[in-house]
Design a protein around this motif. Structure first.
Motif, PDB file in Angstrom:
ATOM      1  N   CYS A 159      11.836  28.963 -20.436  1.00 36.93           N
ATOM      2  CA  CYS A 159      12.420  29.641 -19.277  1.00 36.93           C
ATOM      3  C   CYS A 159      11.486  30.740 -18.771  1.00 36.93           C
ATOM      4  CB  CYS A 159      13.755  30.247 -19.702  1.00 36.93           C
ATOM      5  SG  CYS A 159      14.514  31.257 -18.429  1.00 36.93           S
ATOM      6  N   CYS A 184      20.036  31.726 -20.715  1.00 39.34           N
ATOM      7  CA  CYS A 184      20.498  32.499 -19.558  1.00 39.34           C
ATOM      8  C   CYS A 184      21.022  31.624 -18.419  1.00 39.34           C
ATOM      9  CB  CYS A 184      19.390  33.425 -19.048  1.00 39.34           C
ATOM     10  SG  CYS A 184      18.064  32.566 -18.195  1.00 39.34           S
ATOM     11  N   CYS A 228      13.587  34.329 -19.554  1.00 38.02           N
ATOM     12  CA  CYS A 228      13.867  34.864 -20.892  1.00 38.02           C
ATOM     13  C   CYS A 228      13.103  34.146 -21.987  1.00 38.02           C
ATOM     14  CB  CYS A 228      15.373  34.816 -21.169  1.00 38.02           C
ATOM     15  SG  CYS A 228      15.975  33.149 -21.492  1.00 38.02           S
ATOM     16  N   CYS A 250      18.107  26.440 -18.823  1.00 36.92           N
ATOM     17  CA  CYS A 250      17.861  27.352 -19.941  1.00 36.92           C
ATOM     18  C   CYS A 250      19.120  27.476 -20.805  1.00 36.92           C
ATOM     19  CB  CYS A 250      17.455  28.728 -19.421  1.00 36.92           C
ATOM     20  SG  CYS A 250      17.258  29.932 -20.732  1.00 36.92           S
TER      21      CYS A 250
HETATM   22 ZN   LIG Z   1      16.435  31.821 -19.692  1.00 34.38          ZN
END
Ligand SMILES: [Zn+2]
Length: 73
Positions: free
Chosen positions: A3, A39, A6, A36
Motif C-alpha cells: 500500500c 487501511c 501504510c 489494502c
Molecule cells: Zn494501506
C-alpha cells in the motif's frame, strides 16, 4: 505489492468505485482492485481504469444524475 499509504499488504478484492462526472454521479460496484488489508486503500489496474473511463463516457451522454452500475469486464 504494498500500500502506498501504510505499506500494508494489497490483496485482490472488489471495491465500490464512486465517480464524480460533473453533471452526474456514478457509483460502479464490484470493481476488481488491489485492496489494502490495513487501511482499505485500493489500486486499480490500467485495464480496469480504462473500462471505467468508458463507462463514465457513456454515462455522461445520458441525463441521469445518479447512477449505480455493476462493473462488467
Ligand atoms: Zn494501506
Amino acid at each position: 505489492m504494498l500500500c502506498i499509504l501504510c505499506k500494508g499488504d494489497m490483496k485482490n478484492g472488489k471495491v465500490n468505485f464512486p465517480v464524480d462526472a460533473g453533471e452526474s454521479f456514478i457509483l460502479i460496484k464490484e470493481v476488481p482492485a488491489q485492496v489494502c488489508e490495513q487501511c482499505g486503500e485500493f489500486f486499480l489496474k490500467d485495464d480496469v481504469a480504462e473500462i471505467i473511463e468508458d463507462i463514465v463516457k457513456k454515462a455522461k451522454g445520458t441525463d441521469v444524475e445518479f447512477e449505480i452500475l455493476k462493473f462488467a469486464a
